[in-house]
Structure formats: C-alpha cells, structure tokens
Scaffold this active site. Structure first.
Site, mmCIF file in Angstrom:
data_model
loop_
_atom_site.group_PDB
_atom_site.id
_atom_site.type_symbol
_atom_site.label_atom_id
_atom_site.label_comp_id
_atom_site.label_asym_id
_atom_site.label_seq_id
_atom_site.Cartn_x
_atom_site.Cartn_y
_atom_site.Cartn_z
ATOM 1 N N ILE A 122 7.142 13.262 -8.004
ATOM 2 C CA ILE A 122 6.287 13.700 -6.898
ATOM 3 C C ILE A 122 6.539 12.883 -5.642
ATOM 4 O O ILE A 122 6.561 13.400 -4.529
ATOM 5 C CB ILE A 122 4.789 13.539 -7.279
ATOM 6 C CG1 ILE A 122 4.457 14.305 -8.561
ATOM 7 C CG2 ILE A 122 3.883 13.937 -6.137
ATOM 8 C CD1 ILE A 122 4.415 15.795 -8.407
ATOM 9 N N GLU A 133 3.916 -10.257 6.873
ATOM 10 C CA GLU A 133 3.602 -9.863 8.253
ATOM 11 C C GLU A 133 2.419 -8.915 8.353
ATOM 12 O O GLU A 133 1.690 -8.927 9.336
ATOM 13 C CB GLU A 133 4.820 -9.158 8.862
ATOM 14 C CG GLU A 133 5.781 -10.117 9.546
ATOM 15 C CD GLU A 133 6.927 -9.369 10.184
ATOM 16 O OE1 GLU A 133 6.805 -8.148 10.405
ATOM 17 O OE2 GLU A 133 7.947 -10.014 10.465
#
Lengths: 192, 192
Positions: A17, A145
């Site tokens: 999927i 980050e």
C-alpha cells in the site's frame, strides 16, 4: 494443546500500500487454519529503542515532545528508531539516542526487555535498555533537525504524579516507571 | 520551560494514503516551530483494551494466538480493539473481549491505565483493566470468526519463564506481568 499448524495464517498474496521513510503498509490475504480466508492490515517498522536511566539524584531522565499522531505534547523516556546499519546492534541506537536527546553518555547499557508494541497490526519491536553511570558531555551529538525536545528529571513521586496528570501516557514510559518502582521495592525488601 | 507553541507541529496539508477496516494511514506536511517543514507518517487506530485477570488459584489468564505482523504465535493477556459504538465505554469492550476470548465474566473491571502504544507514528490508545471475581460461563459470546485462540493460566513464575522463552513479548503483557509482580510485592511489604 494446539500445534503451530493449528494457528498459522498462510500468506496467499500481499498488496503493498505504502512505502514511507519510517513505515511500510501492506494488506495480506491469508488462509486461516480452518481453510477460510481473511485480510490482515500490516504496518512494518524498523524497530526502536528506549532508555531507562536514573541520575545520581534518583531522578529519571525524560523528554517532553510534540507527537503528531496524538496532536499533543507528552513526557517520555528517551527513545528513537533504529537507523539503517543498527539493525543488529540496538545498543548502538540506545547510545546514540541517549546522547542526541539528553546530552548524556552512560558507561553501561543493560538490556531490560524487548517488546512488540502493537502485535495486532505492527511488527515494531522496541528494545528497552537500562543505562547507568552518566556523564553530561560538552559537545553531544546534535538533536534530530525536525525534533524539539525539552529535558526533564523526575523523582519517582513526580513521575507517578505526571501519570495521573496524563502527561506520561505511553507504553514504554509507563513500563519504565513501573520497572523503577519494582526495582526500588526489591531493593527495600532486600534491606529488611 | 518551553510553551506549547514552542513544540507544536501545525498541519499544512494531509495526504490520505489508505482507509482500512482497522487502520487508516496518512502523511501530513507540518510546519515546525522554527518555521521549517517536515513530513509525518501517521497511522490511525480505533483504540483497544486489554484485561489483567488473576484466577482464584493465583494464575493470570492469557491467550496464545498467531500474529500476522510478527509471523509467529505469542502469548498475551486477552485484548481486542474497540468496536464502533464502544468508543466512549472501553469497559464494555473489556467485558466483551474477556468473555469472547476466555469464556469468563468478571464482577468488577477496574481501570489500571491507558497507554499510547507507539506515539511516534500511531494514535492507538490501549486501555488496561483489572478484572476480578471471575465466573466461567456456559454459553459465552462466540470468538471472532477469524481468530484461533488457546487459553492458558500461568503462575507468576511461569509467566516470568515465558518472558525468558520469548513467548510473552508484547508491551501490554510485559506491563501486566510487571504490574502483577508489583502488586504481590506491595501486598507482602504490607504484611511485614
């Protein structure tokens, strides 16, 4: 007592999927032991680690962060997913995540347990380590980050209060606080 | 101390990937607090319950079943997902699942805790209940058609052994065994 064959769900076909950066999703058609068929919705995840660690002041280190699936900020023990190359050495992930998320290094990492977090649909295996003998380091590995983290140190009583307040509300951290309480009680019962 | 705004990830857009019978999958583009953007892979799940229950013989009731995401048979406390209509009354799910999976009814269901099983990517909330005063009933609710379950009753020592053997290996059951151990120790320390 049943045998493996009495339980096994044989894969007839798999429909892919989604292939994401963190999870993959598939739907399997399976043959059940009684010969009938069923569908299984599956999420594949690289696995993760979490670190239980208590400071010299008897406080557990936790991080506060926003969790998009919950749309809220919660308080958790340090954790992170296993990067490529770390698959066979989750202890390395634990070492890295502890430093990135908290700025601490630990001398020893003891394996506590490994748990499938939601075996009904996901294969995510979470390895829990107990880290001891901490050193705060000057130039730790940088945080990811895209993560905003705030560091906390909680006594057992404070942790239990944050469970009541709902800020501590995830499986690994609830397990960790219970593990800590059990450790304290075992220590006390040995002293008696 | 940071404020909510310092953590919040604002949804810029959502891409629906999959709508299944059990899970939905989406990818969100989010705006981070520092103004940059990131992607979040999300699995939505209706939530689930699990039941800790100890017989008069001081044994915990567990079920053995095949878990397709793991491709293996594991031993777990009784559990199941919340059906439509049960969203606000997870205790009803607990009552139904205990009867369906074990053939037992319980007089009381005490809420132990609710835990997000994997807050990094999934919103699944698992409610754990402690059920007491069991009665084995003659004509219990039928098991789900697509489930093969085998019932077990384990002493605390047996459960700890099955953890070592790797047959007990999921978050809710590891939590349940630890909860049981803590309960026993607390009882003992009160007797001292």
């Amino acid at each position: 007592m049943l045998n493996y064959e009495d339980f096994e769900e044989k894969t007839l076909s798999r429909k892919e999927i989604f292939q994401g950066k963190i999870i993959d999703v598939a739907v399997d058609d399976v043959r059940l032991p009684d010969g009938s068929t069923a569908k299984r919705e599956l999420v594949f995840h690289p696995g993760a680690v979490a670190i239980i660690t208590i400071t010299d002041q008897d406080k557990m280190i936790m991080v506060k962060q926003f969790r998009k699936p919950l749309e809220k900020v919660i308080l958790e023990i340090p954790a992170g997913k296993i990067d490529p190359g770390e698959q066979d050495v989750p202890i390395e992930t634990a070492r890295r995540e502890l430093e990135e998320e908290t700025g601490y290094q630990a001398e020893t990492f003891e394996h506590v347990t490994s748990m499938y977090v939601s075996p009904g649909f996901a294969n995510e295996l979470l390895h829990i380590f107990y880290a001891e003998t901490l050193t705060k380091i000057e130039n730790p590995l940088p945080q990811d980050e895209d993560e905003v983290l705030e560091l906390y140190e909680l006594t057992l009583e404070e942790a239990k209060q944050e469970i009541k307040n709902g800020l501590i509300c995830d499986a690994k951290t609830l397990f960790a606080v219970q593990y800590w309480e059990l450790m304290m009680l075992n220590k006390k019962s040995k002293e008696v």
